[in-house]
Design a protein around this motif. Structure first.
Motif, short mmCIF file in Angstrom:
data_model
loop_
_atom_site.label_atom_id
_atom_site.label_comp_id
_atom_site.label_asym_id
_atom_site.label_seq_id
_atom_site.Cartn_x
_atom_site.Cartn_y
_atom_site.Cartn_z
N GLN A 113 7.75 83.75 6.27
CA GLN A 113 8.60 83.29 7.37
C GLN A 113 8.08 81.98 7.94
O GLN A 113 8.88 81.13 8.35
N ILE A 114 6.76 81.80 7.95
CA ILE A 114 6.18 80.52 8.39
C ILE A 114 6.73 79.38 7.53
O ILE A 114 7.25 78.38 8.03
N ILE A 115 6.65 79.56 6.21
CA ILE A 115 7.12 78.50 5.31
C ILE A 115 8.63 78.32 5.44
O ILE A 115 9.14 77.21 5.57
N SER A 116 9.35 79.45 5.43
CA SER A 116 10.81 79.38 5.39
C SER A 116 11.38 78.77 6.66
O SER A 116 12.24 77.90 6.62
N HIS A 117 10.84 79.18 7.82
CA HIS A 117 11.36 78.58 9.05
C HIS A 117 10.93 77.14 9.20
O HIS A 117 11.61 76.37 9.87
N GLY A 118 9.80 76.77 8.56
CA GLY A 118 9.43 75.36 8.56
C GLY A 118 10.52 74.50 7.95
O GLY A 118 10.87 73.45 8.48
N PHE A 119 11.08 74.96 6.84
CA PHE A 119 12.17 74.20 6.22
C PHE A 119 13.45 74.27 7.04
O PHE A 119 14.08 73.25 7.31
N ILE A 120 13.85 75.49 7.43
CA ILE A 120 15.17 75.65 8.06
C ILE A 120 15.23 74.96 9.42
O ILE A 120 16.19 74.26 9.73
N GLY A 121 14.16 75.14 10.24
CA GLY A 121 14.16 74.52 11.56
C GLY A 121 14.19 73.00 11.47
O GLY A 121 14.95 72.35 12.19
N ALA A 122 13.39 72.44 10.54
CA ALA A 122 13.39 70.99 10.38
C ALA A 122 14.77 70.49 9.97
O ALA A 122 15.26 69.49 10.47
N ALA A 123 15.43 71.23 9.05
CA ALA A 123 16.74 70.78 8.58
C ALA A 123 17.77 70.83 9.69
O ALA A 123 18.58 69.91 9.83
N LEU A 124 17.74 71.90 10.50
CA LEU A 124 18.72 71.99 11.58
C LEU A 124 18.53 70.88 12.60
O LEU A 124 19.50 70.27 13.06
N PHE A 125 17.27 70.57 12.95
CA PHE A 125 17.05 69.49 13.90
C PHE A 125 17.48 68.15 13.32
O PHE A 125 18.04 67.31 14.02
N PHE A 126 17.24 67.98 12.01
CA PHE A 126 17.64 66.71 11.39
C PHE A 126 19.16 66.56 11.44
O PHE A 126 19.68 65.49 11.80
#
Length: 500
Positions: free
Chosen positions: A334-347
């Motif tokens: 979840q650490i890795i996965s949310h790292g990608f998803i959160g960054a993408a949503l903010f972008f």
């Protein structure tokens, strides 16, 4: 055993190459950006090379270890080394930072300083993920704060000074507890002061002292990976920061707190962790529900995404609290996965802000007609955020569920209750995700707006969002990518400390 100092080079390369930015000509904005992106890509390739050829997955011990005497008086070493726990976050750092420098293309004011701060953050993050010495960990942890503060207070939104001050007060206040805990562990650990992770992991302390240490570290890490009630700096910070800074904050900075929980609280203080883990699980379930329902009430788009990431951190806390192999693996995933998803949503929120110049959701609407590509990517990634099967979020949260259900430590009724409450949180997630995309993209508001000739996302933005989306899809289809990195290490932690 190879004696080439891979990790020292990886830690020092970004900031030392970034300090050369100030010798570039003042007007060469494009040159500065290309230089920074080349440094980031080179660093990512170097990291990947070192990890591919010099890192063995089946070995749970520290690898690529380096150990140089730094300060004689205090027995302070420059100790670096990685294991299965830190290799995932380091690669995530490289990936997200490269994409964030690419996302920061529109920044033109003081661009040399901006890109230098991005690179300095890069160094601090990799240093804190790979340090094997408590005081070094603390120094890297603090070194991280300065670039974030400057990026916030110089390139933020309207209330940027307020949110930057709030950020620095919260995190520096948490770091005081971290420093006290570090010095306490180091000075109490044995007869002569020692700060080495390996020797401290084999120490045993009186339970009362261990609980005091645990509370100190827990406060420090609860500020960083926001655990309620210490999360209030996060929505302000994310609401004001430039979106490339948001990508770094959501993708990496929040993960440092969770990493510290596993690395220090679980490895060094196991008895206290087994005492505190029921409370961690209760707080995690409360956080999932609370942040998901708070997210619904936010008008500001970025604040809504920020609360959603607070809600997702609840799963990490629950995975750490369920002292099982499965749960801890799920937390790391979840650490890795949310790292990608959160960054993408903010972008994507930032790029749509660049088009519309609108912050509040109730002023938006009907944007899907004018920017279809951003609409498509935003829909896909908000689906990933609400844990659609086939995306990485689903796998991670499912594994955390399994971990909490199969935990030997808790009785059946509490487990059923907690799983039930978590499931309610999983229902609340689609509500705010889908209402967010409905308010932004559907309806008629901007349909007849005067400036409806927005250009859709260009190749750069499309490249960034697709290259974040691909690992999300890849981890969701084949999660063994990440689990094979951390599996051995997780087994070692649990076997050594909790089944002894």
């Amino acid at each position: 055993m190879n004696y080439f100092p891979w990790l020292t080079i990886i830690v020092f390369l970004p900031i030392s190459a970034g300090s050369l930015l100030f010798f570039l000509p003042h007007k060469g904005n494009k040159l500065i950006k290309w230089y920074t992106i080349c440094i980031c890509i080179f660093e990512l390739l170097l990291t990947t090379y070192a990890f591919c050829y010099h890192f063995r997955l089946d070995d749970p011990l520290i690898q690529l270890a380096e150990d140089y005497k730094w300060i004689n008086f205090f027995d302070f070493y420059w100790r670096l080394g990685i294991d299965g726990l830190s290799i995932g976050p380091i690669l995530l750092t490289g990936f997200i930072t490269t994409l964030a420098t690419l996302a920061a293309w529109p920044v033109t004011r003081d661009s040399r300083l901006f890109h230098f701060l991005m690179l300095a953050m890069y160094s601090g993050q990799i240093g804190s993920f790979s340090s094997r010495d408590l005081l070094l960990f603390f120094i890297m942890w603090e070194f991280e704060l300065i670039p974030v503060y400057l990026l916030l207070s110089m390139w933020g939104g309207k209330k940027r000074l307020y949110s930057a001050t709030k950020f620095i007060l919260y995190t520096a206040g948490g770091s005081v507890f971290l420093l006290i805990g570090v010095l306490g562990l180091g000075l109490y650990g044995s007869n002569e002061p020692t700060l080495n992770f390996e020797t401290l992991a084999n120490q045993s302390y009186p339970v009362a002292l261990e609980i005091i240490f645990y509370i100190g570290f827990l406060i420090a890490f609860a500020v960083k990976s926001p655990i309620i009630p210490l999360h209030t700096w996060l929505p302000d910070t994310h609401g004001e920061a430039h979106y490339s800074t948001c990508m770094l904050l959501a993708g990496i900075l929040l993960k440092m707190g969770a990493y510290g929980l596993v690395r220090i609280n679980m490895e060094l203080l196991p008895h206290a962790h087994s005492i505190f883990s029921p409370w961690l699980i209760i707080v995690g379930t409360m956080q999932i529900i609370y942040a998901a329902s708070t997210s619904l009430g936010q008008r500001n788009l970025k604040k809504r995404i920020a609360y959603s990431s607070v809600s997702h951190m609840g799963f990490i806390i629950i995975g750490i609290g369920s002292i099982t192999d499965t749960g801890l693996n799920g937390a790391i995933l979840q650490i890795i996965s949310h790292g990608f998803i959160g960054a993408a949503l903010f972008f994507l929120a930032g790029t749509s802000y660049d088009r519309m110049r609108l912050v509040y959701l109730d002023e938006m609407g009907g944007m899907a007609v004018s920017i279809p590509k951003i609409f498509t990517m935003f829909s896909i990634l908000s689906m990933a955020s609400l844990a659609l099967p086939g995306m990485s979020g689903f796998v991670a949260e499912l594994i955390v569920f399994f971990g909490i259900i199969t935990s030997q430590k808790y009785f059946l009724m509490p487990k059923i209750l907690i799983t039930f409450v978590m499931a309610i949180g999983m229902i609340l997630t689609p509500i705010y995700s889908l209402s967010m995309s409905r308010q932004m993209f559907y309806g008629y508001k901007l349909f007849n707006a005067p400036s409806s000739d927005f250009f859709d996302s260009g190749p750069r933005e499309l490249f960034v969002s697709i290259s974040i989306f691909l690992p999300v899809l890849g981890i969701g289809i084949y999660p063994d990518f990440v689990l094979s990195l951390s599996g051995e290490k997780v087994e070692t932690i649990l076997y050594n400390y909790f089944y002894r």
